[in-house]
Design a protein around this motif. Structure first.
Motif, PDB file in Angstrom:
ATOM      1  N   THR A 330       0.819  -1.252  -0.019  1.00 38.04           N
ATOM      2  CA  THR A 330       0.120  -0.071  -0.064  1.00 38.04           C
ATOM      3  C   THR A 330       0.883   1.100   0.021  1.00 38.04           C
ATOM      4  O   THR A 330       2.236   1.156   0.283  1.00 38.04           O
ATOM      5  N   ASN A 333      -2.178   6.250  -3.623  1.00 33.68           N
ATOM      6  CA  ASN A 333      -2.602   5.844  -4.951  1.00 33.68           C
ATOM      7  C   ASN A 333      -2.292   7.048  -5.835  1.00 33.68           C
ATOM      8  O   ASN A 333      -2.548   8.174  -5.912  1.00 33.68           O
ATOM      9  N   ARG A 340      -4.325   3.854  -0.036  1.00 34.53           N
ATOM     10  CA  ARG A 340      -4.960   2.587  -0.205  1.00 34.53           C
ATOM     11  C   ARG A 340      -5.260   2.003   1.493  1.00 34.53           C
ATOM     12  O   ARG A 340      -4.288   2.198   2.234  1.00 34.53           O
ATOM     13  N   ILE A 342      -5.354  -0.884   3.972  1.00 40.19           N
ATOM     14  CA  ILE A 342      -4.793  -2.404   4.037  1.00 40.19           C
ATOM     15  C   ILE A 342      -6.030  -3.248   3.956  1.00 40.19           C
ATOM     16  O   ILE A 342      -6.951  -3.194   4.673  1.00 40.19           O
ATOM     17  N   SER A 344      -7.770  -3.853   1.242  1.00 40.38           N
ATOM     18  CA  SER A 344      -8.895  -3.325   0.388  1.00 40.38           C
ATOM     19  C   SER A 344      -8.476  -3.945  -1.109  1.00 40.38           C
ATOM     20  O   SER A 344      -7.392  -4.309  -1.229  1.00 40.38           O
ATOM     21  N   GLN A 346      -8.781  -3.838  -5.323  1.00 38.76           N
ATOM     22  CA  GLN A 346      -8.787  -2.887  -6.520  1.00 38.76           C
ATOM     23  C   GLN A 346      -8.595  -4.057  -7.898  1.00 38.76           C
ATOM     24  O   GLN A 346      -7.751  -4.852  -7.843  1.00 38.76           O
TER      25      GLN A 346
END
Length: 452
Positions: A330, A333, A340, A342, A344, A346
């Motif tokens: 992470t 972004n 981001r 932790i 998550s 994408q």
């Protein structure tokens, strides 16, 4: 008949008979001496007291006569500070205060220091009984004086100076102690030939345990050290956490770390992250860790490809499902400028890009493009035209170009365009592309797992 003798009293005979019948030995505990009121009395079986008692005290020794098994020897020591009267009669009493035997003796004056002389005097009675077994041959050494003979006999019997080999004593070389021998407790960290007490050993062991990692075959349920090494699991640390995710016990410092599983089945310290259920009792450490770090979500919010746990019920909790996703570190972004979270998820995306190019004979062209949701490239093209005053046949007709997309995401185009010498015209192009359902880098597959 002898002038001086001893006899059991009627009470004493009855007490001895009762002891034999019940198997409970008679306890003779005290001896009294008296002066007979100035005369030497004759012992009488019906006596319940001495004629004139002067002193009563615990018996010093009470033992079987080594020369006659039916006789017992009873002794009392009169210390130097006791006296000032004659000794002419003696009485033996039991633990209930009953006069069980009576005797007379030659008059003997017991002086005290105030008389100008003092001495320790021993009064001895030899008593004939129907059975020695009926009398308990025992005294309390804490409340009586020892005679010189008693001490000498004890030294001879137990000291055994020649060889020191008495059965009740340990040898001088390589002793084997019995009972509970005591030694002084040595100072901390001492290293000499001094004997170590259990207190010293226990303290030293506790210090060693505190500074060492113990090896165990199973996870201890109680604290034995700050850290232990458990077979097939690894190093575990003792933790005590209060509040959310409260937990007290041993757990790995690696708990909660994603693992790249390279075995068919999970190792002893791993769990598969495929969205399955795990028992809270068996994996209490991991469940507590998930709560402590905020990874527990409601069942309605849980989805695959996110690092999230669910409290299913009192028995089970649900694990994350990380199949078919990459792990990514992470940070900021690049698209949104936001960090981001932790755990998550994408989805995939192709980077936006443009193309430019030229054709000979003065005909310039360019094209623009983007990607659709499936990852395919789409292109549109405008082609520059030669212009003239009139339309007339030229040396070639416009033809369609061809294009394709390579498997690694790059693409190439080829075009052949003919021009009329004077007519305005446009060309349409069809681009052929190839690919799959997602854009991805080259990769090696591992099983998604977590360290417990």
């Amino acid at each position: 008949m002898s002038t001086y003798f001893s006899i059991p009293t009627e009470i004493g005979e009855a007490r001895i008979a009762n002891a034999l019948a019940l198997g409970i030995p008679l306890k003779l505990t005290h001896m009294a001496v008296g002066d007979g009121n100035g005369v030497v009395p004759t012992p009488d079986r019906k006596q319940t007291a001495l004629v004139k008692e002067q002193r009563r005290a615990p018996i010093n020794t009470l033992d079987k006569d080594p020369k006659n098994a039916s006789q017992i020897i009873i002794e009392q020591v009169l210390p130097a500070d006791v006296g000032g009267w004659w000794v002419r009669e003696i009485g033996i009493f039991d633990d209930a205060g009953n006069l069980c035997a009576v005797a007379n003796c030659p008059p003997s004056y017991k002086p005290v220091l105030a008389d100008g002389a003092g001495k320790d005097q021993v009064v001895r009675v030899v008593l004939l009984v129907s059975s020695v077994a009926a009398v308990e041959l025992k005294i309390d050494p804490a409340v009586v004086l020892a005679t010189r003979k008693y001490a000498d006999d004890a030294i001879v019997a137990y000291a055994a100076p020649k060889g020191h080999t008495h059965a009740d004593l340990a040898p001088l070389e390589s002793p084997s102690f019995t009972g509970i021998p005591k030694v002084p407790t040595a100072a901390d960290n001492i290293s000499t030939d001094q004997a170590a007490s259990t207190k010293f050993v226990k303290k030293a062991v506790a210090a060693a345990i505190a500074s060492a990692v113990l090896f165990a075959s199973t996870i201890p349920t109680e604290k034995v050290a700050d850290a232990v090494f458990v077979k097939d699991v690894g190093t575990l640390q003792w933790v005590e956490v209060q509040g959310t995710g409260a937990y007290t016990g041993y757990r790995s410092p690696e708990v909660g770390r994603p693992e790249f599983g390279s075995t068919v089945s999970a190792r002893a310290y791993e769990l598969d992250l495929v969205g399955g259920l795990a028992p809270k009792s068996a994996y209490a450490s991991l469940w507590a860790w998930a709560q402590q770090n905020g990874y527990v979500v409601a069942a309605a919010s849980w989805s695959a490809k996110t690092f999230a746990f669910v409290d299913v019920d009192a028995t089970y909790f649900r694990l994350p499902d990380l199949r078919n996703v990459f792990l990514r570190f992470t940070g900021t972004n690049a698209d949104t400028g936001l960090a981001r979270a932790i755990g998550s998820f994408q989805d995939f995306m192709n980077a936006a890009h443009t193309h430019s190019g030229a054709v000979s004979a003065g005909g310039n062209h360019y094209h623009t493009g983007g990607t659709d949701a499936a990852g395919y490239h789409a292109h549109s093209f405008l082609v520059g035209n030669r212009e003239g005053a009139e339309a007339k046949p030229g040396n070639g007709n416009g033809s369609f170009g061809t294009g394709y997309t390579n498997g690694d995401g790059s693409h190439a185009h080829s075009f052949t365009t003919g021009w009329a010498s004077n007519g305005d015209h446009t060309h349409g192009l069809t681009i052929n592309s190839s690919g799959g359902a997602e854009a991805r880098p080259a990769n090696v597959a591992f099983a998604p797992r977590i360290h417990i």
